[in-house]
Scaffold this motif. Structure first.
Motif, short mmCIF file in Angstrom:
data_model
loop_
_atom_site.label_atom_id
_atom_site.label_comp_id
_atom_site.label_asym_id
_atom_site.label_seq_id
_atom_site.Cartn_x
_atom_site.Cartn_y
_atom_site.Cartn_z
N MET A 122 3.40 -6.30 13.82
CA MET A 122 2.59 -6.15 12.63
C MET A 122 1.66 -4.95 12.74
SD MET A 122 2.06 -7.57 9.70
CE MET A 122 0.97 -7.05 8.39
N GLU A 123 1.04 -4.78 13.89
CA GLU A 123 0.12 -3.66 14.08
C GLU A 123 0.83 -2.32 13.86
OE1 GLU A 123 -1.69 -0.31 16.05
OE2 GLU A 123 0.15 -1.29 16.77
N GLU A 124 2.01 -2.19 14.43
CA GLU A 124 2.76 -0.94 14.28
C GLU A 124 3.30 -0.78 12.85
OE1 GLU A 124 6.13 1.63 16.70
OE2 GLU A 124 5.57 -0.36 17.40
N SER A 125 3.67 -1.89 12.24
CA SER A 125 4.16 -1.84 10.86
C SER A 125 3.08 -1.36 9.91
CB SER A 125 4.67 -3.22 10.43
OG SER A 125 5.77 -3.63 11.22
N LEU A 126 1.84 -1.78 10.12
CA LEU A 126 0.74 -1.33 9.27
C LEU A 126 0.52 0.18 9.42
CD1 LEU A 126 -1.83 -4.23 9.78
CD2 LEU A 126 -0.51 -3.74 7.71
N ARG A 127 0.66 0.68 10.64
CA ARG A 127 0.56 2.14 10.84
C ARG A 127 1.68 2.87 10.11
NH1 ARG A 127 1.21 3.66 16.25
NH2 ARG A 127 1.41 1.58 17.18
N LEU A 128 2.85 2.23 10.07
CA LEU A 128 4.00 2.83 9.38
C LEU A 128 3.78 2.87 7.87
CD1 LEU A 128 6.99 3.83 9.54
CD2 LEU A 128 7.65 1.43 9.32
N LEU A 129 3.22 1.80 7.31
CA LEU A 129 3.04 1.68 5.86
C LEU A 129 1.84 2.47 5.33
CD1 LEU A 129 3.52 -2.19 5.46
CD2 LEU A 129 5.21 -0.44 4.91
N HIS A 130 0.91 2.80 6.19
CA HIS A 130 -0.38 3.32 5.76
C HIS A 130 -0.33 4.50 4.79
CE1 HIS A 130 -4.68 3.87 5.85
NE2 HIS A 130 -4.55 5.11 6.26
N PRO A 131 0.53 5.51 4.97
CA PRO A 131 0.51 6.64 4.02
C PRO A 131 0.78 6.24 2.58
CG PRO A 131 1.75 7.22 5.99
CD PRO A 131 1.49 5.75 6.07
N CYS A 132 1.55 5.18 2.37
CA CYS A 132 1.92 4.79 1.00
C CYS A 132 1.02 3.71 0.41
CB CYS A 132 3.37 4.31 0.97
SG CYS A 132 4.57 5.66 1.09
N ILE A 133 0.41 2.87 1.25
CA ILE A 133 -0.53 1.87 0.73
C ILE A 133 -1.77 1.84 1.64
CG2 ILE A 133 1.04 0.39 -0.59
CD1 ILE A 133 1.39 -1.38 1.82
N PRO A 134 -2.60 2.87 1.55
CA PRO A 134 -3.69 3.04 2.52
C PRO A 134 -4.80 2.00 2.45
CG PRO A 134 -3.83 4.68 0.76
CD PRO A 134 -2.51 3.98 0.59
N PHE A 135 -5.17 1.53 1.25
CA PHE A 135 -6.32 0.64 1.15
C PHE A 135 -6.00 -0.77 1.66
CE2 PHE A 135 -7.12 3.93 -2.06
CZ PHE A 135 -8.37 4.37 -1.63
N VAL A 136 -4.86 -1.30 1.24
CA VAL A 136 -4.47 -2.65 1.67
C VAL A 136 -4.26 -2.67 3.19
CG1 VAL A 136 -2.61 -4.36 1.59
CG2 VAL A 136 -3.47 -3.36 -0.53
N THR A 137 -3.56 -1.69 3.71
CA THR A 137 -3.28 -1.68 5.16
C THR A 137 -4.56 -1.48 5.97
OG1 THR A 137 -2.67 0.67 4.94
CG2 THR A 137 -0.88 -0.94 4.98
N GLU A 138 -5.48 -0.65 5.48
CA GLU A 138 -6.74 -0.45 6.20
C GLU A 138 -7.54 -1.75 6.26
OE1 GLU A 138 -8.62 1.33 8.61
OE2 GLU A 138 -8.20 3.09 7.35
N GLU A 139 -7.56 -2.48 5.15
CA GLU A 139 -8.28 -3.75 5.10
C GLU A 139 -7.68 -4.76 6.08
OE1 GLU A 139 -11.05 -6.65 3.78
OE2 GLU A 139 -10.98 -4.48 3.48
N ILE A 140 -6.36 -4.84 6.12
CA ILE A 140 -5.70 -5.79 7.03
C ILE A 140 -5.89 -5.35 8.47
CG2 ILE A 140 -3.49 -6.77 7.73
CD1 ILE A 140 -2.56 -6.28 4.79
N TYR A 141 -5.75 -4.05 8.71
CA TYR A 141 -5.86 -3.52 10.07
C TYR A 141 -7.21 -3.86 10.69
CZ TYR A 141 -4.38 -0.27 13.77
OH TYR A 141 -3.97 0.29 14.96
N GLY A 142 -8.25 -3.83 9.86
CA GLY A 142 -9.59 -4.15 10.34
C GLY A 142 -9.76 -5.61 10.73
N LYS A 143 -8.84 -6.48 10.29
CA LYS A 143 -8.90 -7.90 10.62
C LYS A 143 -8.08 -8.25 11.87
CE LYS A 143 -9.57 -9.19 5.76
NZ LYS A 143 -10.99 -9.55 5.92
N LEU A 144 -7.30 -7.30 12.38
CA LEU A 144 -6.50 -7.57 13.58
C LEU A 144 -7.39 -7.55 14.83
CD1 LEU A 144 -3.31 -5.35 13.03
CD2 LEU A 144 -3.70 -7.69 12.31
N PRO A 145 -7.06 -8.34 15.82
CA PRO A 145 -7.80 -8.29 17.10
C PRO A 145 -7.36 -7.06 17.89
CG PRO A 145 -6.05 -9.92 17.24
CD PRO A 145 -6.04 -9.41 15.83
N LEU A 146 -7.74 -5.87 17.40
CA LEU A 146 -7.21 -4.62 17.95
C LEU A 146 -7.55 -4.42 19.42
CD1 LEU A 146 -8.02 -2.34 14.88
CD2 LEU A 146 -5.77 -3.14 15.61
N SER A 147 -8.77 -4.76 19.79
CA SER A 147 -9.18 -4.56 21.19
C SER A 147 -8.32 -5.40 22.13
CB SER A 147 -10.66 -4.91 21.38
OG SER A 147 -11.46 -4.08 20.59
#
Length: 532
Positions: free
Chosen positions: A314-339
């Protein structure tokens, strides 16, 4: 203008300029090879006033960079000087845009940093009026072409093919579309529809498509994040991946490769299509659904592993999608336990399939996914294509027979020994889950009272047992056959009459295709009836 045009032609021939699609180079060269001088004034209210003043006493014409204070001939004052009321032609002014906005003619730091730029994006109707003129002015006044890549897109038109204009009142307000569907829906829809060399025909309803895709991304993310409750995320190595996991990484790799190639050649519709196909079909409809087996039947260790892999993908998929849907993916990405994801990747060490990225900040600055050769696996891809084909065929039989989507089916499968279809025996639990099957029998011959379908290396049969009303099914098939026979009869009458002689060839062919499809359906349904 010919000396300026010759410079612009020479820059193109030297490869300093490149058009996407390449066919527009013909338009560019045609205009410049047949260049003519043009009038630089227009009788409109807005624009740059022509820097010419007329003396009301002696008739002298004065051209000046600054407002003249007196007539250079008779010496009368500024009050007797009248400036020309015309303005410079819009394109004459705008051909200076690439460098005049950066402080030219002064040698500013902005000019040094940002000129020339990489790409110009514009429509084909102003290749000469603006594109060619910017190049001519840039070469003349700075010695450099203002850009290298020139991406020419189509015009955005209404559904009737008319160019949008204020006079027709057929324009769409982007802010209104954003209020209705969201900025990402607007961006993704236009990206998906803007095929090179074609105009885009849209109305307000067109953007429902982008809205549905954004909702799919949002809901898939909610499901995955919801499954993290009570789970312990663990480091995952390539050796921990199941065949299903390796399959989705192969799909992801293909999507990355296709999207990168499309973006680099300005084929935005191909990029959006690759992202849509991967995320909606491969990731959501197949992979996420199939992982439910792990959460349903696995122990805690398997559930932790499955959740960790899902999150990695999912994390990598959001990076893949980001250029075409930047706002939705940025919002979701911020909710992932990235650290935690980054830390677990460090613990797992360098891998060839799982991402090695340890980025854990805003998505807008995240590294775009790279193609990883270790993810390619033709054998696994081939096996899963067979599984998907079987499941689709069973779903198709369910629809053809009008069976309740919630009903559990009894099917039999005949497999060609040594074929890729052998995977079906290994993945019966996946077939049962995704096709809504309660029992799979493996047979050597077609069972009695069954409806069959053929796939790559297999034949599948829907057993018409006590779970299915045979008489009701027969009546359904007979009714559909009668309807298709009526279509064939009507088509035959049209094709044997004056219609075939007078209608356009494409209309006649469409009628033939319609009749052939009905004949195919009759043959298929008759086979079902015979089987019953």
């Amino acid at each position: 203008m010919k000396p300026l045009a010759d410079k612009a032609l020479a820059a193109w021939k030297a490869g300093d300029l490149k058009f996407f699609p390449q066919k527009w180079e013909n338009t560019y060269s045609h205009w410049l090879e047949n260049i003519r001088d043009w009038c630089v004034s227009r009788q409109i209210w807005w624009g740059h006033r022509i820097p010419a003043w007329y003396c009301q006493k002696c008739g002298e014409i004065i051209v000046s960079r600054t407002n003249p204070e007196k007539c250079t001939k008779c010496g009368c004052g500024a009050e007797d000087l009248k400036q020309d009321e015309d303005v410079l032609d819009t394109w004459f002014s705008s051909w200076l845009w690439p460098f005049s906005t950066l402080g030219w003619p002064q040698n500013t730091s902005d000019l040094d940093t940002f000129y020339p730029t990489t790409a110009l994006v514009t429509a084909y109707d102003i290749i000469f009026f603006w594109v060619a003129r910017m190049i001519m002015a840039g070469l003349e006044f700075t010695g450099k072409a203002p850009f290298h890549d020139i991406y020419i897109h189509g015009l955005v038109r209404d559904k009737q093919g008319r160019k949008m204009s204020k006079s027709l009142g057929n324009g769409l307000d982007p802010l209104e579309i954003i209020d209705m569907y969201g900025a990402d829906a607007l961006k993704f829809t236009l990206s998906y529809m803007c095929a090179q060399g074609q105009d885009v025909l849209v109305d307000k309803d067109s953007f429902k498509m982008g809205s549905r895709f954004c909702n799919k991304v949002w809901n898939a993310s909610r499901y995955i994040l919801g499954n993290l409750e009570g789970r312990n995320l663990v480091p995952v190595k390539d050796s921990d991946l199941t065949e299903l996991d390796k399959w989705i990484y192969a799909c992801l790799n293909r999507a990355v490769e296709n999207a990168r190639a499309a973006f680099e050649s300005y084929r935005y519709n191909d990029a959006a299509s690759a992202l849509y196909e991967y995320f909606w079909n491969d990731f959501c409809d197949w992979y996420v659904e199939a992982t439910k087996l792990s959460f349903k039947n696995g122990d805690d260790a398997e559930k932790d592993r499955a959740a960790s892999v899902l999150l990695n993908v999912m994390e990598e998929s959001l990076r893949l999608l980001h250029p075409c849907i930047p706002f939705v993916t940025e919002e979701i990405y911020g909710k992932l336990p990235l650290s935690e994801i980054a830390e677990n990747r460090k613990k797992a060490g360098e891998q060839k399939i799982i991402s090695n990225s340890t980025y854990a900040d805003l998505l807008v600055d995240a590294p775009y996914p790279e193609v990883q050769e270790g993810r390619n696996n033709e054998e696994i891809t081939k096996r899963f294509e067979v599984l998907k084909e079987l499941i689709r065929n069973i779903r198709g039989l369910r629809v053809e027979c009008g069976l309740d989507p919630a009903s559990k089916l009894h099917v039999a499968v005949k497999i060609i020994a040594g074929s890729s279809a052998e995977v079906i025996k290994e993945k019966t639990d996946m077939v049962e889950l995704l096709a809504g099957v309660r029992q799979i029998d493996f047979v050597d011959n077609a069972p009695a009272k069954s409806i069959g379908t053929v796939g790559t290396g297999f034949e599948a049969f829907l057993l018409v047992d006590e779970g299915i009303n045979t008489e009701q099914l027969k009546a359904r098939f007979e009714k559909e056959i009668a309807e298709e026979e009526a279509v064939v009869k009507k088509s035959e009458a049209k094709l044997n009459g004056n219609f075939a002689q007078h209608a356009p060839a494409e209309v006649v062919q469409a009628e033939r295709d319609k009749m052939a499809e009905s004949q195919r359906r009759i043959e298929k349904l008759s086979g079902y009836l015979k089987s019953l």
